[in-house]
Motif scaffolding. Structure first.
Motif, PDB file in Angstrom:
ATOM      1  N   VAL A 186       6.291  19.300  29.000  1.00  0.00           N
ATOM      2  CA  VAL A 186       5.070  19.909  28.460  1.00  0.00           C
ATOM      3  C   VAL A 186       3.846  19.592  29.310  1.00  0.00           C
ATOM      4  CG1 VAL A 186       3.492  19.900  26.481  1.00  0.00           C
ATOM      5  CG2 VAL A 186       5.959  19.946  26.104  1.00  0.00           C
ATOM      6  N   GLY A 187       3.706  18.338  29.737  1.00  0.00           N
ATOM      7  CA  GLY A 187       2.472  17.919  30.395  1.00  0.00           C
ATOM      8  C   GLY A 187       2.603  17.393  31.800  1.00  0.00           C
ATOM      9  N   GLY A 188       3.817  17.405  32.380  1.00  0.00           N
ATOM     10  CA  GLY A 188       3.998  16.951  33.748  1.00  0.00           C
ATOM     11  C   GLY A 188       4.056  15.435  33.874  1.00  0.00           C
ATOM     12  N   VAL A 189       3.983  14.954  35.107  1.00  0.00           N
ATOM     13  CA  VAL A 189       4.130  13.526  35.391  1.00  0.00           C
ATOM     14  C   VAL A 189       3.045  12.708  34.701  1.00  0.00           C
ATOM     15  CG1 VAL A 189       4.097  11.775  37.209  1.00  0.00           C
ATOM     16  CG2 VAL A 189       5.329  13.916  37.570  1.00  0.00           C
ATOM     17  N   ARG A 190       1.835  13.252  34.650  1.00  0.00           N
ATOM     18  CA  ARG A 190       0.755  12.507  33.993  1.00  0.00           C
ATOM     19  C   ARG A 190       1.095  12.241  32.530  1.00  0.00           C
ATOM     20  NH1 ARG A 190      -5.705  14.049  33.650  1.00  0.00           N
ATOM     21  NH2 ARG A 190      -6.280  12.351  32.236  1.00  0.00           N
ATOM     22  N   ALA A 191       1.595  13.244  31.826  1.00  0.00           N
ATOM     23  CA  ALA A 191       1.963  13.064  30.420  1.00  0.00           C
ATOM     24  C   ALA A 191       3.107  12.064  30.290  1.00  0.00           C
ATOM     25  CB  ALA A 191       2.352  14.402  29.800  1.00  0.00           C
ATOM     26  N   LEU A 192       4.056  12.100  31.235  1.00  0.00           N
ATOM     27  CA  LEU A 192       5.158  11.148  31.210  1.00  0.00           C
ATOM     28  C   LEU A 192       4.642   9.719  31.353  1.00  0.00           C
ATOM     29  CD1 LEU A 192       8.142  10.284  31.351  1.00  0.00           C
ATOM     30  CD2 LEU A 192       8.069  10.783  33.804  1.00  0.00           C
ATOM     31  N   LEU A 193       3.759   9.486  32.309  1.00  0.00           N
ATOM     32  CA  LEU A 193       3.236   8.135  32.521  1.00  0.00           C
ATOM     33  C   LEU A 193       2.382   7.681  31.343  1.00  0.00           C
ATOM     34  CD1 LEU A 193       2.327   8.328  36.325  1.00  0.00           C
ATOM     35  CD2 LEU A 193       4.370   7.343  35.247  1.00  0.00           C
ATOM     36  N   GLU A 194       1.739   8.605  30.672  1.00  0.00           N
ATOM     37  CA  GLU A 194       0.929   8.242  29.502  1.00  0.00           C
ATOM     38  C   GLU A 194       1.790   7.760  28.336  1.00  0.00           C
ATOM     39  OE1 GLU A 194      -2.200   7.945  29.057  1.00  0.00           O
ATOM     40  OE2 GLU A 194      -3.126   8.930  30.785  1.00  0.00           O
ATOM     41  N   THR A 195       3.078   8.119  28.323  1.00  0.00           N
ATOM     42  CA  THR A 195       3.936   7.686  27.218  1.00  0.00           C
ATOM     43  C   THR A 195       4.174   6.177  27.238  1.00  0.00           C
ATOM     44  OG1 THR A 195       6.008   8.014  28.458  1.00  0.00           O
ATOM     45  CG2 THR A 195       5.154   9.904  27.201  1.00  0.00           C
ATOM     46  N   PHE A 196       3.838   5.514  28.327  1.00  0.00           N
ATOM     47  CA  PHE A 196       4.134   4.083  28.427  1.00  0.00           C
ATOM     48  C   PHE A 196       3.012   3.202  27.895  1.00  0.00           C
ATOM     49  CE2 PHE A 196       6.951   6.040  31.528  1.00  0.00           C
ATOM     50  CZ  PHE A 196       8.153   5.451  31.181  1.00  0.00           C
ATOM     51  N   ARG A 197       1.968   3.796  27.330  1.00  0.00           N
ATOM     52  CA  ARG A 197       0.969   2.969  26.656  1.00  0.00           C
ATOM     53  C   ARG A 197       1.585   2.313  25.432  1.00  0.00           C
ATOM     54  NH1 ARG A 197      -4.584   3.749  27.568  1.00  0.00           N
ATOM     55  NH2 ARG A 197      -5.076   5.291  29.175  1.00  0.00           N
TER      56      ARG A 197
END
Length: 380
Positions: free
Chosen positions: A192-203
């Motif tokens: 849905v949101g690309g690599v940025r969205a993937l990395l944001e899931t690790f908060r």
């Protein structure tokens, strides 16, 4: 704090492994055995392992010997030899392939990393929550292993295989199910949101502050990817914060903890086996209707899905679907997690097992999944 520095090329080469790495699970579980961290997540496993170590006859002694030998290579401290968890470009491998990679480690690297291990143990530094007495343990087969002795390497391979069989493999359905749900969720965010969205899931264990991923870490460290990309590896036995290899020259990998499932109840599965969740008879009896069976199939087939997506797939109204999903959760067949404004529904190990049994018996809701294979626990 670990700061992982990305270039544009690195962002194009971020990969998410679909399954846990068996060697990382061995290493991380050895760390969990030496600490009291995560009592809710790992307490049942530790108690089951402790019972196995106290097993009747020679079995307990053999298991203790395996655990103690590997613990000498994986102490609860700041350094663990990288050769025990060889990085694999493009994903993870099975245990046999992983052990073969360990046994093919060059002699110069074995010597270097075992020397670092000895120096680390000599300092007496221990990790947080350590419960194992701080005796300085000599690494298994120290000098022979350091010089690449064939017999010592074969013995190490046997230890890794035996440990996996006794302490990890019986729990693989839970490990694979938790990892599969995690990967399904993060893959959804990536789509849905690309690599940025993937990395944001690790908060909150990591924060994406372009072009740097700031990871909670016990020491100050900078890792420059330099065009090599980053492999993200989910782990059941990793706890609280991600970990990475010590040698920055190796293929960059970040092993991160997945969310542990919360089950409704636990009952022994039999001698030597992990506890498995069970639901009371009343909720299970309420699952015999076609709508709930179809919902359970859709959740398992998708890995994770929103309430709206499930309503569309099954062809029911949102209020009705919400009610049916609540019944599935009460029975311990699905779980949910809230992400922003959405609620994502995930299958539990018990839900997947029920579908497998139903599939084997030829039962599927009319028109739902009639030609599909039953969902399996493993993400491989």
């Amino acid at each position: 704090m670990l700061r992982i520095h990305f270039t544009a090329q690195d962002l194009a080469y971020v990969r998410l492994a679909r399954s846990p790495d068996p060697l990382w699970e061995i290493v991380c579980s050895l760390c969990r055995l030496q600490t009291d961290e995560g009592p809710l997540a790992f307490g049942p496993w530790r108690r089951a392992v402790a019972a196995r170590l106290r097993g009747p006859g020679g079995e307990g002694g053999g298991d203790r010997a395996v655990a103690l030998a590997l613990r000498s290579l994986v102490p609860c401290g700041p350094y663990i030899p990288d050769f025990l968890t060889p990085a694999v470009d493009g994903g993870t491998v099975d245990l046999r392939q992983g052990v073969d990679r360990v046994l093919s480690t060059p002699r110069s690297r074995l010597r270097r990393e075992l020397t670092l291990l000895t120096e680390s143990v000599r300092t007496g530094v221990r990790g947080p929550g350590a419960t194992v007495p701080g005796a300085r343990v000599r690494p298994f087969a120290g000098e022979p292993l350091a010089r690449g002795d064939a017999g010592a390497l074969r013995a190490l391979g046997g230890l890794l295989t035996a440990y996996d069989a006794g302490f990890v493999a019986p729990y693989r359905p839970w490990i694979d199910a938790a990892v599969a749900s995690d990967v399904a969720w993060r893959s959804r965010e990536l789509a849905v949101g690309g690599v940025r969205a993937l990395l944001e899931t690790f908060r909150p264990m990591a924060r994406w502050s372009p072009p740097v991923l700031e990871v909670t870490y016990p020491v100050e460290r900078d890792l420059h990817l330099a065009g090599r990309g980053l492999l993200l590896v989910p782990s059941y036995f990793c706890w609280r914060r991600p970990i990475t290899l010590f040698d920055a020259a190796l293929l960059p990998v970040l092993v991160y903890p997945v969310e542990k499932p919360v089950e409704p109840a636990l009952a022994p599965a039999g001698p030597g086996l992990p506890a498995v969740p069970v639901a009371s008879g009343a909720p299970l009896a309420r699952l015999l209707g076609p709508t709930r069976a179809a919902l359970l199939y859709e959740v398992a087939a998708r890995g994770c899905a929103t309430t709206s997506e499930l309503a569309l797939a099954v062809g029911c109204s949102l209020p009705n679907i919400s009610q049916q999903l609540a019944i599935l959760r009460e029975a311990g067949l699905t779980a949910c997690r809230k992400e922003g404004r959405c609620v994502l529904h995930l299958p539990t190990p018990l839900g997947r097992r029920l579908l497998e049994t139903a599939g084997a018996g030829g039962y599927w809701p009319t028109g739902v999944g009639a030609a599909a294979e039953p969902a399996t626990v493993s993400a491989r």
